[in-house]
Enzyme design. Sequence first.
Site, mmCIF file in Angstrom:
data_model
loop_
_atom_site.group_PDB
_atom_site.id
_atom_site.type_symbol
_atom_site.label_atom_id
_atom_site.label_comp_id
_atom_site.label_asym_id
_atom_site.label_seq_id
_atom_site.Cartn_x
_atom_site.Cartn_y
_atom_site.Cartn_z
ATOM 1 N N SER A 93 17.513 -13.752 28.581
ATOM 2 C CA SER A 93 16.811 -13.064 27.736
ATOM 3 C C SER A 93 16.680 -11.488 27.613
ATOM 4 C CB SER A 93 15.384 -13.448 27.921
ATOM 5 O OG SER A 93 14.383 -13.547 27.101
ATOM 6 N N GLU A 116 16.873 -21.874 19.116
ATOM 7 C CA GLU A 116 15.947 -20.676 19.489
ATOM 8 C C GLU A 116 15.763 -19.418 18.384
ATOM 9 O OE1 GLU A 116 16.530 -18.832 23.312
ATOM 10 O OE2 GLU A 116 18.064 -20.232 23.747
ATOM 11 N N HIS A 168 14.647 -21.932 25.342
ATOM 12 C CA HIS A 168 15.018 -20.595 25.752
ATOM 13 C C HIS A 168 15.187 -20.657 27.187
ATOM 14 C CE1 HIS A 168 15.310 -16.236 25.512
ATOM 15 N NE2 HIS A 168 14.134 -16.317 26.366
#
Length: 303
Positions: free
Chosen positions: A147, A241, A271
């Site tokens: 991320s 996503e 995610h």
Amino acid sequence: MSFRAALVSFLIRYTVKRQFDRIPDNITAYRERVSNSLKFSSDPPRKVIVTAVDADGVSCEWVSYGDPGDHVLLYLHGGGFVFGSPESHRGIAWRLAKASGAKVLLVDYRLAPENPFPAALEDATHCYRWLLEQGYAPGKTAIGGDSSGGGLAVTTMINLRNLGLPLPCSAILLSPWADLSGSGDSISANEKKDPMLTSAALNNLARLYLGDRDPGAPLASPVFADLQGLPPVMVHVGSTEILLSDASRLVQNMKQGGVEAELKIWPNMPHVFQIFGSRIPESRPAINQLAMFLKTHMTGADG
């Protein structure tokens, strides 16, 4: 998509996703609440060794499985630059360590808004320098992150290149947040499909991290950076996503810059699904694939 993956996605949608959309002024309480919501990992097995270390001023953790050699993965946790810690990412760290045979250095970089951009970048760069000073060879040292940590891993490599330092041998990026301006197509296209993230959450996190800085700055959003000269990269992302276009554009730009880059799109996965370990069966082959990529490129020269 396995039943357990669907169940975890359901739970995330009705717990974490709602919290991400409402970031309160009390950041400390928010971090604790999100951390409690994301406690899906079981305790690590006995062979896992976790050791706190001070990387010349930056707190880190060494995570290893069994008796690792001299191969290292510098790992940068996700959390929108606002939350997350080595503790929250110990599960994926030991699984990567076990599968790859490398020991993992989890960096406890400074978080926003108390420490805005470029504090996280400075800490990540500092820890890589520290590894070099400890005698770890660039050819046996990789970098990775998920991320926001995935985007940070890329900007760290860009920063190292710009500073004239030897680069790591390879990089693994899990659902990287690589465009803090939110200009990717999937931000809107996958808004309702993504069980965890929303465009509002990303905008709030970017604001807390950047303040009044330009979200399109290359060292904040690497999709806009010159990516030439970076080492081989493997990128994982889920098909639903909102960060799908961040990952795909990043890989496309890397290839245009002559970088060896692979994009693996996992159907319907949430995610950073790899972080959920045994809760999502698909995480095991994903981690094995990442580990194989690391092992392939961690056989370089010591210099």
